[in-house]
Design an enzyme around this catalytic site. Structure first.
Site, mmCIF file in Angstrom:
data_model
loop_
_atom_site.group_PDB
_atom_site.id
_atom_site.type_symbol
_atom_site.label_atom_id
_atom_site.label_comp_id
_atom_site.label_asym_id
_atom_site.label_seq_id
_atom_site.Cartn_x
_atom_site.Cartn_y
_atom_site.Cartn_z
ATOM 1 N N GLU A 1 0.922 -1.190 0.101
ATOM 2 C CA GLU A 1 -0.158 -0.086 -0.013
ATOM 3 C C GLU A 1 0.663 1.383 0.015
ATOM 4 O O GLU A 1 0.453 2.365 -0.498
ATOM 5 C CB GLU A 1 -0.901 -0.143 1.221
ATOM 6 N N HIS B 1 7.674 -26.771 -0.336
ATOM 7 C CA HIS B 1 6.791 -27.976 -1.016
ATOM 8 C C HIS B 1 5.574 -27.106 -1.916
ATOM 9 O O HIS B 1 4.827 -27.890 -2.252
ATOM 10 C CB HIS B 1 6.248 -28.897 0.058
ATOM 11 N N LYS C 1 -13.929 2.199 -2.429
ATOM 12 C CA LYS C 1 -14.544 2.705 -1.193
ATOM 13 C C LYS C 1 -15.977 3.491 -1.731
ATOM 14 O O LYS C 1 -17.005 3.346 -1.258
ATOM 15 C CB LYS C 1 -14.001 3.358 -0.221
#
Length: 436
Positions: free
Chosen positions: A273, A298, A411
């Site tokens: 961010e 793995h 938003k």
């Protein structure tokens, strides 16, 4: 505490990683960053704010004994730092009056349903945290749990059973705190959410969990002493930028400790961010990726070893582990003799070292961050190290590491969908793109 409780080394990424031009740029950027400590880079002053510390300690001490549990409501910077600290310190000694602290950090209905089953207003303190005071997720959570409190204990329950943490003056949560009369702790206005873990945002719940927040700030202060070009946080920032210039578009935080998984999540928000921004010559930044050893040997290692050469890996290790001995079970099969009578950490570290050398031999750059002991001071030091590294990287890139304009668009569209007055045009755009 005066000594930094970790060591950073970039030698495995190659010699002369930081050339003279980058060194000069870093030096100038560092001067600018330190000069901004009273402004945008206010996080640099947080560990020395005795007033905020004393207020937080008093608030912790003042929590009634009937509250044995704590529910933190928050998301992003209001939650990840607390989660990282609680996980890192899970085996550290805690005070006898410690409380069980849980963090609800998402709006997943299933997670909320589970937390409703755990939450009891008679013994659970509610701690909503949002710097802006307007965060959709947190206010939605807040509505649910304050309703539970009010139905059980009335308005007095809201006053006595909640501590809000938010901006000193603005936002819905501040106004709600005034209306209900509940206690409220301030988020310093100049400290961004993702840089706020060492403010009351993190210190209050971490302290309630029984951990020494003064020691945490002491570790942070140690990192802030003598921040010069030889400082590990400065070397780490310059090293990351050097690798960016060589094409490393992905930053891997690979911790050989399950306790540091949430630290990787916290760093992912901080790094992504802060640095994913428009630069002078186009978009800049690195995609953060958290890995855990040896589990991800793995899963991700094949990609790291033979996939695109676009990653810089930081291995994070700690010596602070319990001694668990592997018994000799070779009578079942000869292959078990390799581990017989060794400590588990010897096997664990052999896997890490083998992976490290394999990556180096494959010409994949590696940094190392070595921790002696995962205690409160070290956790505070790690938070501060990564915050300096992130902010300085932004200054080197000549971007603002403290804003997040790209987050705001989503938003606004969400507010439009939910019917906030004045957001009708955003709802119309959603309908146009997704089909109303």
């Amino acid at each position: 505490m005066t000594k930094i409780p970790f060591r950073f080394d970039s030698q495995l990424a190659g010699k002369n990683l930081i050339d003279q031009q980058l060194a000069d740029t870093t030096k100038a950027a560092l001067q600018d960053l330190l000069a901004d400590s009273g402004k945008d880079a206010a996080f640099l002053e947080v560990p020395f704010d005795s007033g905020a510390l004393n207020t937080t300690l008093a608030a912790i001490k003042g929590v009634p004994a009937r509250f044995t549990k704590v529910l933190v409501l928050g998301i992003g910077g209001s939650a990840l730092g607390t989660q990282a600290a609680l996980e890192a310190l899970k085996y550290a000694p805690a005070r006898k009056d410690k409380k069980e602290v849980r963090v609800l950090s998402n709006l997943d209905p299933a997670s909320i349903s589970d937390m409703i089953s755990w939450f009891d207003p008679k013994d659970t303190l509610l701690v909503p945290i949002t710097k802006s005071g307007t965060t959709v997720e947190t206010l939605t959570q807040f509505s649910i749990f304050t309703n539970i409190i009010r139905e059980s204990l009335g308005d007095a329950g809201l006053r006595d059973g909640m501590v809000a943490i938010t901006d000193p003056e603005r936002g819905a949560l501040r106004q709600i705190a005034i209306k209900t009369g509940c206690q409220v702790l301030d988020v310093p206005p100049r400290v961004g959410g993702r840089f706020s873990v060492l403010t009351p945002v993190g210190l209050f719940p971490i302290g309630l969990a029984g951990y020494d927040i003064e020691a945490m700030l002491g570790g942070a202060a140690a990192v802030l002493k003598n921040v010069d070009m030889a400082h590990p946080s400065v070397q780490a920032a310059a090293g990351q930028i050097a690798m960016m210039k060589k094409g490393a578009s992905i930053r891997v935080f690979w911790a050989y400790s399950d306790r540091l998984a949430f630290m990787g999540d916290w760093l992912s928000q901080l790094w992504g961010e802060s640095l994913g921004k428009p630069g002078k010559d186009g978009p800049v930044g690195q995609t953060p990726l958290r890995a855990i050893g040896s589990t991800d040997q793995h899963s991700l290692l094949q990609l790291f070893m033979e996939g695109p050469k676009d990653k810089i890996i930081t291995f994070v290790t700690t010596k602070d582990v319990p001694v668990v001995k592997v018994p000799d079970m070779s009578f079942l099969h000869a292959d078990l003799a390799e581990f017989a009578n060794k400590n588990v950490d010897e096997v664990f570290d052999a896997l890490r070292m083998g992976t490290t050398v394999g990556l180096v031999d494959a010409d994949r750059p590696v940094f190392e961050l070595q921790i002696d002991k995962l205690d409160e001071a070290t956790v505070g030091a790690l938070f501060t190290h990564f915050m300096i590294e992130t902010a300085l990287a932004g200054y080197i890139l000549q971007i603002n590491p403290f804003d997040q304009p790209g987050v705001e668009a989503g938003k606004k569209f969400a507010h439009g969908i939910l019917g906030r007055p004045g957001m009708e045009s955003f709802k119309a755009r959603v309908d146009q793109v997704l089909g109303g």
